[in-house]
Design a protein around this motif. Structure first.
Motif, PDB file in Angstrom:
ATOM      1  N   GLN A  46     141.987  18.404  14.932  1.00 50.55           N
ATOM      2  CA  GLN A  46     141.448  17.492  15.944  1.00 50.55           C
ATOM      3  C   GLN A  46     139.945  17.292  15.758  1.00 50.55           C
ATOM      4  O   GLN A  46     139.450  16.170  15.812  1.00 50.55           O
ATOM      5  CB  GLN A  46     141.741  18.064  17.329  1.00 50.55           C
ATOM      6  N   THR A  47     139.228  18.391  15.565  1.00 51.30           N
ATOM      7  CA  THR A  47     137.775  18.302  15.402  1.00 51.30           C
ATOM      8  C   THR A  47     137.419  17.589  14.097  1.00 51.30           C
ATOM      9  O   THR A  47     136.503  16.766  14.054  1.00 51.30           O
ATOM     10  CB  THR A  47     137.161  19.712  15.438  1.00 51.30           C
ATOM     11  N   ALA A  49     133.247  16.722  21.043  1.00 49.51           N
ATOM     12  CA  ALA A  49     132.546  17.991  21.246  1.00 49.51           C
ATOM     13  C   ALA A  49     133.435  18.998  21.969  1.00 49.51           C
ATOM     14  O   ALA A  49     133.359  20.203  21.726  1.00 49.51           O
ATOM     15  CB  ALA A  49     131.267  17.756  22.037  1.00 49.51           C
ATOM     16  N   TYR A  50     134.299  18.469  22.825  1.00 50.19           N
ATOM     17  CA  TYR A  50     135.187  19.334  23.613  1.00 50.19           C
ATOM     18  C   TYR A  50     136.009  20.275  22.722  1.00 50.19           C
ATOM     19  O   TYR A  50     135.942  21.492  22.860  1.00 50.19           O
ATOM     20  CB  TYR A  50     136.064  18.450  24.503  1.00 50.19           C
ATOM     21  N   ARG A  51     136.739  19.724  21.774  1.00 53.10           N
ATOM     22  CA  ARG A  51     137.571  20.608  20.962  1.00 53.10           C
ATOM     23  C   ARG A  51     136.729  21.385  19.944  1.00 53.10           C
ATOM     24  O   ARG A  51     137.117  22.478  19.527  1.00 53.10           O
ATOM     25  CB  ARG A  51     138.698  19.823  20.292  1.00 53.10           C
ATOM     26  N   ALA A  52     135.585  20.800  19.578  1.00 57.98           N
ATOM     27  CA  ALA A  52     134.697  21.522  18.664  1.00 57.98           C
ATOM     28  C   ALA A  52     134.219  22.820  19.329  1.00 57.98           C
ATOM     29  O   ALA A  52     134.168  23.873  18.692  1.00 57.98           O
ATOM     30  CB  ALA A  52     133.513  20.645  18.270  1.00 57.98           C
ATOM     31  N   LEU A  85     150.115  16.713  19.629  1.00 57.08           N
ATOM     32  CA  LEU A  85     149.827  15.315  19.954  1.00 57.08           C
ATOM     33  C   LEU A  85     148.346  15.129  20.309  1.00 57.08           C
ATOM     34  O   LEU A  85     147.734  14.133  19.930  1.00 57.08           O
ATOM     35  CB  LEU A  85     150.723  14.841  21.108  1.00 57.08           C
ATOM     36  N   GLU A  86     147.784  16.094  21.013  1.00 59.67           N
ATOM     37  CA  GLU A  86     146.374  15.955  21.379  1.00 59.67           C
ATOM     38  C   GLU A  86     145.493  15.870  20.138  1.00 59.67           C
ATOM     39  O   GLU A  86     144.511  15.143  20.108  1.00 59.67           O
ATOM     40  CB  GLU A  86     145.899  17.129  22.248  1.00 59.67           C
ATOM     41  N   SER A  87     145.884  16.634  19.103  1.00 55.92           N
ATOM     42  CA  SER A  87     145.031  16.675  17.915  1.00 55.92           C
ATOM     43  C   SER A  87     144.927  15.309  17.238  1.00 55.92           C
ATOM     44  O   SER A  87     143.939  15.012  16.575  1.00 55.92           O
ATOM     45  CB  SER A  87     145.521  17.750  16.946  1.00 55.92           C
TER      46      SER A  87
END
Lengths: 212, 10
Positions: free
Chosen positions: A187-188, A157-160, A126-128
């Protein structure tokens, strides 16, 4: 903990502080998707249930508590304190199209078939995609306040940052989490379009505007 | 390569 993950977490932390700052100073949540924010509460609550039975570290504990409480606070700001500035008529993404498939994916892909592990997988999936209602809204209106774009950039940038973290962990700890890595890449990738406009326009001092 | 979950992450 390595530097990539620390930068990722700090970026995540910064994104939330930027969002709260934007709402407080402009006294408006214009341009912010309530649906995306509600999805983040769902993500944090379903993932951080381990707060009750699993101790990782003091850092981990406080970050989890912060993410749950700040995301709930943002919902409060949007639905109560600055309710008149929230316009549901442009926040029209159908989130059941995200919740349903994520629930099905979590039932198929998980590490253990237990309630908390399936919820963990669900939260990762779900976060993605939780940013989609926000990006959809941006696409619809075609513009965004600069501060809102800084929020999105920090959030992207966080998930990257987590991607080099996983590569690093593969080399140093020899572990790979296929669920987290696949979702993290998706996500990214969802931010690529946004990042292109952010780097070519906003960081050059122009307003965030999408071509008509 | 060990396949494991990264439950220590946020």
């Amino acid at each position: 903990m390595n530097l990539f993950r620390l930068f990722g977490d700090m970026s995540h932390l910064a994104s939330i502080l930027i969002l709260v700052h934007k709402i407080q100073t402009t006294r408006s949540c214009r341009g912010i998707s309530f649906k995306t924010q509600a999805l983040y509460v769902t993500v944090f609550v379903s993932r951080y249930l381990d707060l009750f039975y699993d101790w990782v570290s003091l850092y981990n504990f406080f970050m989890k508590v912060f993410f749950i409480s700040s995301s709930c606070y943002i919902l409060y700001l949007m639905k109560m304190k600055f309710r008149p500035t929230n316009d549901p008529s442009i926040d029209t993404f159908r989130i059941e199209y995200l919740l349903g498939p994520c629930a099905i994916l979590a039932l198929i892909f998980h590490y253990k078939f237990t309630v908390t592990e399936v919820l963990w997988s669900f939260s990762i999936f779900l976060e993605s995609v939780a940013i989609l209602p926000q990006l959809f809204m941006l696409q619809r209106t075609g513009e965004a306040e600069t501060i809102t774009t800084h929020y999105l950039a920090a959030l992207g940038a966080y998930r990257a940052f987590y991607i080099p973290n996983w590569i690093y962990r593969y080399w140093t700890e020899d572990i790979v989490d296929p669920i987290a890595v696949t979702s993290g890449i998706v996500q990214t990738a969802l931010y690529l379009d946004f990042f292109y406009v952010y780097f070519t326009k906003v960081l050059q001092g122009q307003k965030f505007e999408l071509p008509a | 390569t060990g396949s494991g979950s990264v439950h220590d992450e946020l």
